[in-house]
Design a protein around this motif. Structure first.
Motif: not given
Length: 264
Positions: A75-76, A87-90, A109-111, A139-140
């Motif tokens: 994540r970082s 800013q992303f709220d991963w 938001k990853v699934v 990110l892109e």
């Protein structure tokens, strides 16, 4: 009537594809990043609630712990690559399903479906190859290229639910809808897939995961695909061929290995 509906869907797809060739559909529709991220977060939260109600949200298994462990370490490094101005709220969710799939929604938001980890017997490094790939999609902002297709996918989901019935395992409309809306997978997105492959390879290397695992991941995908008996394989359904992917990753391997420092 069924065939007329299918022809209508194909016609809309042709229009969307044509639009994507001259400008981003997102620009045409005035969809900014903040709005996309907010809408995706709302859909993601609804999906989580539905998964909890269906008792298919995995928060404790060995598979969940593996996916979350990789997610936390990467994540970082993903944040360091964020040039979107937002800013992303991963977040990561693991869904109990035999389906071999993973996707990401705007804003990070990853699934993951348990099937992709368990069926392929993925190592941490191989999970990182998928995680990096999905993070780079976010990110892109590759979903911007699909904004214009959302009307099509909404129609396809509702139409498909009528004729396919329980093909989603009875998990509910939102689970299906999230993947359809935000999983980058239409044929014209193959260039985006290649970009995500490259970016994900470099991202996993920076996070301390062995880039060679990206090749072994796709070799495992290849083995399952070649069996010709895998109706649950969704991750590669409209993507570049696995062999092309492997060749591309191998060409990039010297660059990735130069960034790789084994994690402690």
């Amino acid at each position: 009537m069924k065939y007329k509906n299918i022809l209508g869907v194909l016609g809309v797809l042709g229009v969307v594809t044509a639009l994507s060739g001259c400008t981003t559909v997102a620009d045409v529709l005035g969809a900014d990043s903040a709005t996309l991220n907010l809408n995706a977060a709302q859909s993601y939260n609804q999906m989580l609630n539905e998964a909890k109600q269906k008792q298919i949200l995995d928060t404790s298994s060995a598979t969940y712990k593996k996916v979350n462990r990789v997610f936390v370490k990467m994540r970082s490094h993903a944040d360091a690559l964020n040039t979107t101005g937002h800013q992303f709220d991963w977040q990561v969710a693991v869904i109990k399903s035999k389906e071999i799939n993973a996707y990401v929604a705007p804003g990070g938001k990853v699934v993951f479906y348990t099937g992709i980890v368990e069926t392929l017997k993925l190592t941490d490094d191989e999970v990182a190859a998928i995680m990096g790939h999905e993070m780079v999609h976010a990110l892109e902002e590759h979903s911007k290229n699909k904004v214009g297709a959302q009307a099509l996918t909404d129609l396809a989901v509702s139409y498909g639910a009528k004729y396919v019935g329980q093909s989603a395992g009875g998990y509910g409309g939102l689970l299906l809808d999230m993947g359809a809306k935000y999983g980058v997978g239409l044929p014209f997105s193959r260039n985006l897939e290649s970009r995500a492959d490259k970016g994900g390879l470099m991202l996993m290397a920076k996070a301390g995961y062995n880039p060679n695992a990206a090749v072994t991941l796709w070799q495992k995908m290849n083995a399952i695909n070649s069996s010709g008996n895998n109706p649950l394989m969704k991750f590669t359904s409209t993507h570049p061929s696995n062999n092309d992917r492997i060749a591309g990753l191998q060409k990039l391997m010297p660059e990735a290995m130069a960034l790789y420092k084994p994690r402690k």
